[in-house]
Design a protein around this motif. Structure first.
Motif, PDB file in Angstrom:
ATOM      1  N   LEU A   1       0.969  -1.360   0.015  1.00  0.00           N
ATOM      2  CA  LEU A   1       0.041  -0.034  -0.088  1.00  0.00           C
ATOM      3  C   LEU A   1       1.002   1.185   0.006  1.00  0.00           C
ATOM      4  O   LEU A   1       2.078   1.276   0.486  1.00  0.00           O
ATOM      5  CB  LEU A   1      -0.758   0.018   1.400  1.00  0.00           C
ATOM      6  CG  LEU A   1      -1.854  -1.040   1.495  1.00  0.00           C
ATOM      7  CD1 LEU A   1      -2.630  -1.129   2.834  1.00  0.00           C
ATOM      8  CD2 LEU A   1      -2.541  -1.369   0.333  1.00  0.00           C
ATOM      9  N   PRO A   2       0.555   2.179  -0.584  1.00  0.00           N
ATOM     10  CA  PRO A   2       1.135   3.680  -0.374  1.00  0.00           C
ATOM     11  C   PRO A   2       1.462   4.006   0.896  1.00  0.00           C
ATOM     12  O   PRO A   2       0.776   3.575   1.983  1.00  0.00           O
ATOM     13  CB  PRO A   2       0.195   4.656  -1.178  1.00  0.00           C
ATOM     14  CG  PRO A   2      -0.955   3.812  -2.074  1.00  0.00           C
ATOM     15  CD  PRO A   2      -0.875   2.442  -1.416  1.00  0.00           C
ATOM     16  N   LEU A   3       2.491   4.697   1.194  1.00  0.00           N
ATOM     17  CA  LEU A   3       2.894   5.244   2.449  1.00  0.00           C
ATOM     18  C   LEU A   3       2.560   6.717   2.620  1.00  0.00           C
ATOM     19  O   LEU A   3       2.901   7.522   1.956  1.00  0.00           O
ATOM     20  CB  LEU A   3       4.614   5.082   2.838  1.00  0.00           C
ATOM     21  CG  LEU A   3       4.836   5.569   3.922  1.00  0.00           C
ATOM     22  CD1 LEU A   3       4.422   4.803   5.088  1.00  0.00           C
ATOM     23  CD2 LEU A   3       6.557   5.348   4.034  1.00  0.00           C
ATOM     24  N   VAL A   4       1.822   6.921   3.843  1.00  0.00           N
ATOM     25  CA  VAL A   4       1.633   8.409   4.014  1.00  0.00           C
ATOM     26  C   VAL A   4       2.398   8.792   5.290  1.00  0.00           C
ATOM     27  O   VAL A   4       2.182   7.986   6.224  1.00  0.00           O
ATOM     28  CB  VAL A   4       0.264   8.780   4.245  1.00  0.00           C
ATOM     29  CG1 VAL A   4      -0.007  10.200   5.015  1.00  0.00           C
ATOM     30  CG2 VAL A   4      -0.777   8.439   3.074  1.00  0.00           C
ATOM     31  N   VAL A   5       3.444   9.723   5.235  1.00  0.00           N
ATOM     32  CA  VAL A   5       4.112  10.235   6.470  1.00  0.00           C
ATOM     33  C   VAL A   5       3.282  11.397   6.976  1.00  0.00           C
ATOM     34  O   VAL A   5       3.122  12.551   6.433  1.00  0.00           O
ATOM     35  CB  VAL A   5       5.541  10.629   6.155  1.00  0.00           C
ATOM     36  CG1 VAL A   5       6.250  11.324   7.405  1.00  0.00           C
ATOM     37  CG2 VAL A   5       6.362   9.355   5.660  1.00  0.00           C
TER      38      VAL A   5
ATOM     39  N   ASN B   1      -6.591   3.494   2.644  1.00  0.00           N
ATOM     40  CA  ASN B   1      -6.172   2.218   2.349  1.00  0.00           C
ATOM     41  C   ASN B   1      -4.655   2.429   2.192  1.00  0.00           C
ATOM     42  O   ASN B   1      -4.103   2.044   1.186  1.00  0.00           O
ATOM     43  CB  ASN B   1      -6.672   1.371   1.245  1.00  0.00           C
ATOM     44  CG  ASN B   1      -6.578   0.018   1.372  1.00  0.00           C
ATOM     45  OD1 ASN B   1      -6.137  -0.601   2.300  1.00  0.00           O
ATOM     46  ND2 ASN B   1      -6.294  -0.630   0.295  1.00  0.00           N
ATOM     47  N   VAL B   2      -3.838   2.905   3.413  1.00  0.00           N
ATOM     48  CA  VAL B   2      -2.260   3.202   3.322  1.00  0.00           C
ATOM     49  C   VAL B   2      -1.760   2.838   4.394  1.00  0.00           C
ATOM     50  O   VAL B   2      -2.406   2.632   5.543  1.00  0.00           O
ATOM     51  CB  VAL B   2      -2.529   4.757   2.876  1.00  0.00           C
ATOM     52  CG1 VAL B   2      -2.821   5.045   1.593  1.00  0.00           C
ATOM     53  CG2 VAL B   2      -2.858   5.596   3.916  1.00  0.00           C
ATOM     54  N   VAL B   3      -0.443   2.553   4.418  1.00  0.00           N
ATOM     55  CA  VAL B   3       0.468   2.735   5.562  1.00  0.00           C
ATOM     56  C   VAL B   3       0.645   4.111   6.041  1.00  0.00           C
ATOM     57  O   VAL B   3       0.914   4.777   5.203  1.00  0.00           O
ATOM     58  CB  VAL B   3       1.773   1.846   5.484  1.00  0.00           C
ATOM     59  CG1 VAL B   3       2.693   1.687   6.500  1.00  0.00           C
ATOM     60  CG2 VAL B   3       1.314   0.397   4.787  1.00  0.00           C
ATOM     61  N   VAL B   4       0.405   4.160   7.296  1.00  0.00           N
ATOM     62  CA  VAL B   4       0.816   5.411   7.966  1.00  0.00           C
ATOM     63  C   VAL B   4       1.773   5.534   8.812  1.00  0.00           C
ATOM     64  O   VAL B   4       1.993   4.503   9.663  1.00  0.00           O
ATOM     65  CB  VAL B   4      -0.464   6.138   8.543  1.00  0.00           C
ATOM     66  CG1 VAL B   4      -0.099   7.609   9.250  1.00  0.00           C
ATOM     67  CG2 VAL B   4      -1.509   6.307   7.618  1.00  0.00           C
ATOM     68  N   ALA B   5       3.066   6.276   8.659  1.00  0.00           N
ATOM     69  CA  ALA B   5       4.223   6.667   9.492  1.00  0.00           C
ATOM     70  C   ALA B   5       3.810   8.007  10.345  1.00  0.00           C
ATOM     71  O   ALA B   5       3.858   8.959   9.418  1.00  0.00           O
ATOM     72  CB  ALA B   5       5.464   6.557   8.725  1.00  0.00           C
TER      73      ALA B   5
ATOM     74  N   ARG C   1      -7.422  10.167  -1.478  1.00  0.00           N
ATOM     75  CA  ARG C   1      -7.222   8.729  -1.958  1.00  0.00           C
ATOM     76  C   ARG C   1      -7.121   8.630  -3.400  1.00  0.00           C
ATOM     77  O   ARG C   1      -5.992   8.129  -4.018  1.00  0.00           O
ATOM     78  CB  ARG C   1      -8.389   7.684  -1.780  1.00  0.00           C
ATOM     79  CG  ARG C   1      -8.198   6.350  -2.166  1.00  0.00           C
ATOM     80  CD  ARG C   1      -9.756   5.499  -2.100  1.00  0.00           C
ATOM     81  NE  ARG C   1      -9.354   4.191  -2.463  1.00  0.00           N
ATOM     82  CZ  ARG C   1      -9.032   3.221  -1.883  1.00  0.00           C
ATOM     83  NH1 ARG C   1      -9.106   3.132  -0.562  1.00  0.00           N
ATOM     84  NH2 ARG C   1      -9.056   1.953  -2.693  1.00  0.00           N
ATOM     85  N   SER C   2      -7.958   9.399  -4.235  1.00  0.00           N
ATOM     86  CA  SER C   2      -7.569   9.565  -5.596  1.00  0.00           C
ATOM     87  C   SER C   2      -6.264  10.058  -6.129  1.00  0.00           C
ATOM     88  O   SER C   2      -5.504   9.502  -6.856  1.00  0.00           O
ATOM     89  CB  SER C   2      -8.442  10.311  -6.217  1.00  0.00           C
ATOM     90  OG  SER C   2      -8.606  10.708  -7.554  1.00  0.00           O
ATOM     91  N   ILE C   3      -5.878  10.985  -5.542  1.00  0.00           N
ATOM     92  CA  ILE C   3      -4.386  11.627  -5.667  1.00  0.00           C
ATOM     93  C   ILE C   3      -2.994  10.677  -5.462  1.00  0.00           C
ATOM     94  O   ILE C   3      -2.274  10.414  -6.312  1.00  0.00           O
ATOM     95  CB  ILE C   3      -4.182  13.069  -4.821  1.00  0.00           C
ATOM     96  CG1 ILE C   3      -4.839  14.136  -5.527  1.00  0.00           C
ATOM     97  CG2 ILE C   3      -2.720  13.408  -4.712  1.00  0.00           C
ATOM     98  CD1 ILE C   3      -4.810  15.333  -4.604  1.00  0.00           C
ATOM     99  N   ILE C   4      -3.568   9.935  -4.056  1.00  0.00           N
ATOM    100  CA  ILE C   4      -2.287   9.257  -3.830  1.00  0.00           C
ATOM    101  C   ILE C   4      -2.457   7.733  -4.732  1.00  0.00           C
ATOM    102  O   ILE C   4      -1.338   7.636  -5.066  1.00  0.00           O
ATOM    103  CB  ILE C   4      -2.554   8.610  -2.453  1.00  0.00           C
ATOM    104  CG1 ILE C   4      -2.252   9.624  -1.536  1.00  0.00           C
ATOM    105  CG2 ILE C   4      -1.883   7.449  -2.094  1.00  0.00           C
ATOM    106  CD1 ILE C   4      -2.662   9.441   0.053  1.00  0.00           C
TER     107      ILE C   4
END
Length: 273
Positions: A50-54, A83-87, A265-268
């Motif tokens: 999944l994409p990662l969001v910091v 639906n992403v991984v968050v750090a 979500r659309s942008i990511i």
């Protein structure tokens, strides 16, 4: 924003998002909380990376923490809804640690992810490091922006930053905009900025000094930027978005108070290589 929330590496009963805490720098007492949708860890339908969001928390640079219940809940919601991984990294706060301390800690957290992506099992198995966004709310939006500037045009293999999501980012300036008149500035910038600086320092006002040139770095990086804004700072948010667009940056604006999750979500997901 009192109290704290514990991470949940082995939730019982099962939760939709699991989390765990990681030390980034012992000497600074900085750390980071990782959030992963349970389906990704359990090898379910969402078992692909999944994409990662910091994500950087709010607090006016003088308060707040990763484990504040409000910010912990926000990260859980982001991981689940988008639906992403968050750090979510911690950062030192003022007045004990004035800016750029928060930015330096944000940079160090991103570098920790880059350097430990093969050692940390959650990052290795769940995070798509080719699709990373820096995101923050309030002061955290300011941190995300300024941390992003440190990495603009840099090669961070295997990590690739695709853009910034600035949620009501905390910016200011000596000249007040109409929407700011009559509103109390909740941030006392003299406690946050370097000694002797006023609100037209580039840390607080991205429209002055090296700010416009910095925006050109973002353009050359090919990043997308979402600016979510409103309330007393809406004029400032609009001006920042306008100047970014004038510099050629791909900008999405959300100033009408609508639910931004679908747009984020659309942008990511449209930024995946």
């Amino acid at each position: 924003m009192s109290g704290s929330s514990q991470s949940s590496p082995n939730p019982f009963p099962p939760q939709p998002v699991e989390s765990k805490d990681i030390i980034v720098d012992h000497s600074k007492s900085t750390w980071m909380r990782l959030y992963v949708p349970t389906t990704a860890l359990n090898g379910g339908v969402a078992s692909k990376k999944l994409p990662l969001v910091v994500y950087f928390h709010a607090g006016g640079f003088t308060t707040g923490s990763v484990d504040c219940p409000l910010f912990n809940a926000s990260c859980i919601l982001i991981a689940l809804k988008i639906n992403v991984v968050v750090a979510s990294p911690s950062y030192r706060i003022a007045p004990q640690n004035k800016l750029p301390a928060a930015y330096e800690d944000g940079v160090e957290a991103v570098e920790w992810i880059k350097n430990n992506s093969e050692e940390d099992e959650w990052l290795k198995s769940c995070a798509d490091l080719s699709n990373v966004f820096l995101m923050g709310i309030g002061a955290g939006g300011n941190v995300a922006y300024n941390v992003g500037l440190r990495f603009a045009e840099e090669v961070l293999t295997p990590l690739s930053i695709r853009g910034l999501i600035l949620d009501y980012p905390l910016f200011s300036g000596e000249e007040l905009f109409p929407s700011e008149l009559g509103h109390v500035d909740v941030t006392d910038w003299k406690f946050c900025l370097p000694d002797g600086a006023d609100r037209d320092h580039e840390y607080s006002n991205p429209m002055v000094g090296a700010g416009p040139d910095n925006m050109e770095k973002i353009k050359r990086s090919g990043w997308k930027v979402m600016v979510i804004g409103g309330r007393a700072l809406i004029d400032r948010h609009r001006d920042v978005a306008k100047l970014l667009k004038e510099k050629g940056v791909d900008v999405v604006e959300r100033f009408n108070g609508e639910d931004a999750f679908a747009s984020v979500r659309s942008i990511i997901y449209s930024s995946a290589p």
